[in-house]
Design an enzyme around this catalytic site. Structure first.
Site, mmCIF file in Angstrom:
data_model
loop_
_atom_site.group_PDB
_atom_site.id
_atom_site.type_symbol
_atom_site.label_atom_id
_atom_site.label_comp_id
_atom_site.label_asym_id
_atom_site.label_seq_id
_atom_site.Cartn_x
_atom_site.Cartn_y
_atom_site.Cartn_z
ATOM 1 N N ARG A 91 0.833 -1.209 0.000
ATOM 2 C CA ARG A 91 0.000 0.000 0.000
ATOM 3 C C ARG A 91 0.864 1.254 0.000
ATOM 4 O O ARG A 91 0.572 2.237 -0.698
ATOM 5 C CB ARG A 91 -0.927 0.011 1.218
ATOM 6 C CG ARG A 91 -1.851 1.227 1.237
ATOM 7 C CD ARG A 91 -2.834 1.194 2.376
ATOM 8 N NE ARG A 91 -2.205 1.401 3.677
ATOM 9 C CZ ARG A 91 -2.876 1.552 4.823
ATOM 10 N NH1 ARG A 91 -4.197 1.482 4.804
ATOM 11 N NH2 ARG A 91 -2.250 1.730 5.953
ATOM 12 N N TYR A 109 -6.285 9.388 0.277
ATOM 13 C CA TYR A 109 -6.501 7.981 -0.062
ATOM 14 C C TYR A 109 -7.540 7.405 0.876
ATOM 15 O O TYR A 109 -7.739 7.894 2.003
ATOM 16 C CB TYR A 109 -5.195 7.178 -0.014
ATOM 17 C CG TYR A 109 -4.892 6.514 1.303
ATOM 18 C CD1 TYR A 109 -5.393 5.236 1.600
ATOM 19 C CD2 TYR A 109 -4.105 7.142 2.254
ATOM 20 C CE1 TYR A 109 -5.103 4.619 2.806
ATOM 21 C CE2 TYR A 109 -3.813 6.534 3.453
ATOM 22 C CZ TYR A 109 -4.320 5.267 3.727
ATOM 23 O OH TYR A 109 -4.052 4.673 4.926
ATOM 24 N N PHE A 201 3.690 2.590 6.317
ATOM 25 C CA PHE A 201 3.860 3.834 5.564
ATOM 26 C C PHE A 201 3.135 4.995 6.241
ATOM 27 O O PHE A 201 3.691 6.089 6.404
ATOM 28 C CB PHE A 201 3.341 3.625 4.138
ATOM 29 C CG PHE A 201 3.251 4.884 3.317
ATOM 30 C CD1 PHE A 201 4.332 5.307 2.563
ATOM 31 C CD2 PHE A 201 2.083 5.631 3.283
ATOM 32 C CE1 PHE A 201 4.255 6.475 1.805
ATOM 33 C CE2 PHE A 201 1.994 6.790 2.531
ATOM 34 C CZ PHE A 201 3.085 7.198 1.787
ATOM 35 N N ASP A 202 1.898 4.787 6.639
ATOM 36 C CA ASP A 202 1.097 5.852 7.267
ATOM 37 C C ASP A 202 1.767 6.377 8.532
ATOM 38 O O ASP A 202 1.899 7.587 8.737
ATOM 39 C CB ASP A 202 -0.292 5.321 7.636
ATOM 40 C CG ASP A 202 -1.069 4.815 6.450
ATOM 41 O OD1 ASP A 202 -0.529 4.001 5.688
ATOM 42 O OD2 ASP A 202 -2.227 5.238 6.287
ATOM 43 N N THR A 203 2.173 5.443 9.389
ATOM 44 C CA THR A 203 2.782 5.832 10.656
ATOM 45 C C THR A 203 4.066 6.612 10.435
ATOM 46 O O THR A 203 4.297 7.653 11.062
ATOM 47 C CB THR A 203 3.067 4.585 11.506
ATOM 48 O OG1 THR A 203 1.848 3.886 11.757
ATOM 49 C CG2 THR A 203 3.706 4.974 12.833
#
Length: 410
Positions: A91, A109, A201-203
């Site tokens: 992702r 997203y 990735f988000d973190t």
């Protein structure tokens, strides 16, 4: 009242369809069942409720079913839909590629299962369009969020976010909600520093943004868990733990250019307030109270130690004088933030004025007590009267010192 720093440039309205203001990326892997309903529902919602031109990017992560063909069919049918195909899964990799290639000034997203209510989409991106904020996240952990999911996922989610707070000092509430947005100019600076290509990735993006001094806007969301979710929880947890260790080690070692990043995209410090406007009264009261308690305890100790050899009134004078000088110096530096020698003499003179008023109060109370007791009153009663008199003197001292020192900073 405080003056804000220079605002970020707001996105201009009136763009054409080919010049979309918002690009919503939907990362997918083998989602031929859910993709069409998701894209059609998202497209209908944006058409009806989003007041700017938009586009939807389907980011295909090396699907091996009919997902890519279906995405291309949707793109041919709906002019606002485009397709990006990648030959590898992840992702984070999909978002890196889609966001980096997008011409839109605001990037977002969401997950293909649409677990998050789309009513939160406009509140999510509005602060980014206006320039008020730099990133925005949906949070399932706010008090006003409404969430339907099993106990297992609830415990894992809350435990993970608590872990982030303890290890990486994260101040955002929900790192893993699949509902986020970012300004493109900020993404251009942050994305090259994000190493993870998967779920972490988000973190990593959020931690870097926080350390760079960026403003992260949080939106409470309504969220319903997808019972058909194919996320491998064990593998995801292990990958997240490895990501926390890697990122934490990089932060401790100073391996990330945070100072340069803060200088490039961080928000400027607030301007100092006008001299006429009082600030920080609750904080000043709290600090003054702590110093006042310490001064009162010191005063009582000195009074008890000198009461025998000197007598009540001389002991009161000595104890009050010593603690008054120390009290003025401590409040000058810690409560009112005044440093240096400038105005120091005047401040101490005004402190002595407060001391004189305090002496008058405590001496008067002592005199009244000794007269009423017709001799030597009990020591406990004497101390209780002095404490009451000191409380009144302390309130008076705060008013006088604040008037004398407020905003007189070098």
């Amino acid at each position: 009242m405080t003056w804000p720093s220079e605002p970020r440039a707001a996105v201009q309205a009136g763009a054409t369809t080919t010049d979309a203001v918002l690009d919503v990326v939907v990362p997918v892997y083998n989602e031929e069942v859910d993709l069409a309903p998701c894209v059609r529902r998202l497209h209908a919602h944006l058409t009806a409720h989003f007041p700017y031109p938009f586009r939807i990017t389907v980011a295909d992560n090396a699907s091996v079913d009919g997902t890519l063909a279906l995405a291309e069919a949707l793109a041919a049918e709906l002019p606002e839909v485009s397709v990006l195909h990648l030959d590898a899964k992840g992702r984070g990799r999909a978002l890196q590629a889609a966001w980096s290639a997008s011409p839109a000034p605001v990037l977002a997203y969401l997950d293909v299962d649409l677990s998050t209510d789309l009513a939160a989409l406009l509140p999510l991106v509005a602060p980014l369009i206006s320039g008020h904020s730099d990133l925005a996240i949906g949070t399932r952990l706010a008090r006003t969020s409404r969430v339907v999911r099993g106990a297992k996922r609830e415990v894992i989610s809350r435990g993970y976010n608590l872990l982030l707070r303890g290890t990486l000092a994260a101040r955002f509430s929900d790192a893993q909600c699949g509902f986020k947005a970012i300004r493109a100019d900020v993404a251009a600076e942050l994305l090259p520093l994000v190493r993870d290509t998967g779920w972490f990735f988000d973190t990593e993006l959020l931690v870097l943004a926080q350390r760079a001094g960026l403003r992260i806007h949080e939106v409470p969301v309504d969220w319903v868990d997808d019972p058909d979710s194919r996320v491998d929880i064990v593998a995801t947890v292990l990958a997240d733990l490895r990501g926390i260790w890697r990122l934490g080690r990089a932060l401790v070692a100073g391996a990330l250019p945070l100072a340069e990043l803060r200088a490039q995209v961080g928000r400027a410090p607030l301007r100092p307030p006008p001299a006429q406007v009082p600030v920080g009264l609750p904080r000043q009261l709290a600090r003054f109270a702590v110093i006042g308690v310490a001064s009162t305890l010191a005063y009582l100790v000195l009074f008890v130690l000198t009461r025998g050899p000197l007598g009540a009134q001389p002991a009161n004078l000595l104890a009050l004088l010593v603690t008054a000088v120390a009290n003025t110096a401590a409040n000058r530096r810690l409560t009112f933030g005044v440093t240096g020698r400038r105005h120091a003499g005047r401040h101490h003179l005004q402190g002595l004025l407060a001391f004189a008023l305090g002496l008058a109060l405590t001496s008067g109370f002592l005199a009244i007590l000794h007269t009423a007791a017709a001799g030597v009153p009990p020591r406990r009663l004497e101390l209780a009267v002095l404490v009451a008199a000191n409380l009144a003197a302390t309130a008076l001292r705060f008013i006088l010192l604040r008037l004398a020192m407020h905003h007189r900073r070098p």
